[in-house]
Design an enzyme around this catalytic site. Sequence first.
Site, mmCIF file in Angstrom:
data_model
loop_
_atom_site.group_PDB
_atom_site.id
_atom_site.type_symbol
_atom_site.label_atom_id
_atom_site.label_comp_id
_atom_site.label_asym_id
_atom_site.label_seq_id
_atom_site.Cartn_x
_atom_site.Cartn_y
_atom_site.Cartn_z
ATOM 1 N N HIS A 138 13.961 0.889 -10.139
ATOM 2 C CA HIS A 138 14.226 2.201 -9.467
ATOM 3 C C HIS A 138 15.483 1.500 -8.359
ATOM 4 C CE1 HIS A 138 12.178 1.951 -5.545
ATOM 5 N NE2 HIS A 138 11.150 1.341 -6.053
ATOM 6 N N GLU A 184 12.771 7.241 -7.496
ATOM 7 C CA GLU A 184 11.253 6.790 -7.796
ATOM 8 C C GLU A 184 10.463 7.210 -6.584
ATOM 9 O OE1 GLU A 184 9.539 4.314 -6.365
ATOM 10 O OE2 GLU A 184 7.892 4.013 -7.676
ATOM 11 N N GLU A 185 10.761 7.043 -5.385
ATOM 12 C CA GLU A 185 10.245 7.233 -4.202
ATOM 13 C C GLU A 185 9.739 8.690 -3.980
ATOM 14 O OE1 GLU A 185 8.884 4.654 -3.026
ATOM 15 O OE2 GLU A 185 10.451 3.034 -2.888
HETATM 16 N N1 DTR Z 1 4.911 2.653 -5.720
HETATM 17 C C1 DTR Z 1 6.005 1.267 -5.768
HETATM 18 C C2 DTR Z 1 5.266 0.124 -5.026
HETATM 19 C C3 DTR Z 1 4.203 -0.211 -5.928
HETATM 20 C C4 DTR Z 1 2.895 -0.110 -5.281
HETATM 21 N N2 DTR Z 1 2.042 -0.650 -6.440
HETATM 22 C C5 DTR Z 1 2.775 -1.068 -7.500
HETATM 23 C C6 DTR Z 1 2.325 -1.518 -8.629
HETATM 24 C C7 DTR Z 1 3.149 -1.759 -9.669
HETATM 25 C C8 DTR Z 1 4.768 -1.357 -9.318
HETATM 26 C C9 DTR Z 1 5.127 -0.921 -8.147
HETATM 27 C C10 DTR Z 1 4.007 -0.823 -7.133
HETATM 28 C C11 DTR Z 1 7.184 1.884 -4.716
HETATM 29 O O1 DTR Z 1 6.769 1.969 -3.535
HETATM 30 O O2 DTR Z 1 8.208 1.884 -5.320
HETATM 31 ZN ZN ZN Z 2 8.709 2.104 -2.834
HETATM 32 ZN ZN ZN Z 3 9.427 0.553 -5.607
#
Ligand code: DTR
Ligand code: ZN
Ligand code: ZN
Length: 450
Positions: A138, A184-185
């Site tokens: 992303h 993505e966020e």
């Molecule tokens: N949610 C993602 C960061 C994130 C947290 N745990 C994982 C595990 C595998 C990939 C990404 C992540 C973000 O803030 O973009």
């Molecule tokens: Zn993030």
């Molecule tokens: Zn991320």
Amino acid sequence: MPTRAGRRNPRRSPLRRAALGAGLAGALAAGLLTSAAAPATAGPTAPAAPAAAAPDIPIANVKAHLSRLQSIATGNGGNRAHGRPGYRASLDYVKAALDAVGYTTSVQQFTSGGATGYNLIADWPGGDPNQVIMAGAHLDSVGSGPGINDNGSGSAAVLETALAVARAGHQPGKHLRFAWWGAEELGMVGSRYYVNNLSSAERSRIDGYLNFDMIGSPNAGYFVYDDDPAIEKVFKDWFAAKGVPTEIETEGDGRSDHASFKNAGIPVGGLFTGASRLKTTAQARKWGGTAGRAFDPCYHSSCDTTANIDDTALDRTSDALAHAVWTLGAGTAAQPGGEFENTADVPIPDGGSAVESPVSVTGRSGNAPSALKVGVDIRHTYRGDLVIDLVAPDGSVRRLKDSDDDSGDDVVTTYTVDASGETADGTWKLRVRDVYRQDTGYLDGWKLTF
Ligand code: DTR
Ligand code: ZN
Ligand code: ZN
Ligand code: CA
């Protein structure tokens, strides 16, 4: 059939032409010349080549992309978030780099939270369109910062791997596609939009999706997604060969863009170096870094800048990324390298109809490459008389050479054509026509190199 007016080749004396004619007649008498030689059944003359090893991904190049993304954020309100100018500027930067080296890129638009979002998709021409390997990241940040580790790191590593494919002129058995996701966020919005808009046929062609989200964390751990076993093994074996222990990513499900593909039944995998979770003492013992501290203390913060990257971690994960793309993209049967040729001599009627020489290509899966080599060896006393075409198994024609005023002798050269739209296996033909009277020759042989 026209005769060239007043443009004879001064070197071409009646004696020279007569000698050539006798030569052809002599060869015919000896049974050396056939008109339409039987298709050469010579298979690949090169041994089946093992999958080529991925090149090292220069960490300096990856960091140069991060510097550009940092500058973009700095120049656009401090972030690269969905719906903000810094995001589209980031996408334009990545797209320009890929367009410059021959990728087929497309920008997919969607709406989320009242703002327009964009995905960037980049296809590397060639490979089997029915076996697609995707690698993605992303490209958006959160609104509170430039998002250099989250997720400039994944975006830059995927970009540099795509550029390495181009630099190498890599021609894998499978088709390679790279992607940079928007929003993505906000909840994997861009990647979900992409997958949801694939037809079921398009979805079934994707053999695997590799996700890279946060792969340069300053207090890094080395986590491999625990999803498709084959993809997981490629990553774990690579790190093991480097003496770097890994753990399976337990929190990953649903936490990044691979979830969009997994939910559609597409095999997924990926790498992660950690976010806000704290590194344990045991992990610090095996990976270094600081126990009791977050893998990335600047997660979703304004301090997620270019200073928030561990170079060793990003170098390792970038190289592992490239290794996975080369390995998984090789295709089930390592494509035999391969030369297919027909050495039978075929006389070319002076000012007459075209002749053809066939080559039967076997043992190759998928499509021909975007840089298919066509080696041609024609003996002729006025090459400007000649028109040369390559005819693919489906009958489509690619012009290799037009007639012109070149009075030189012979055509001994290699043409390069984009045949990525053609299936490789089948009977290919070289079609040659002498369109002016008074000079003549014969096709000595020709060769396709995949
Ligand atoms: N949610 C993602 C960061 C994130 C947290 N745990 C994982 C595990 C595998 C990939 C990404 C992540 C973000 O803030 O973009
Ligand atoms: Zn993030
Ligand atoms: Zn991320
Ligand atoms: Ca490297």
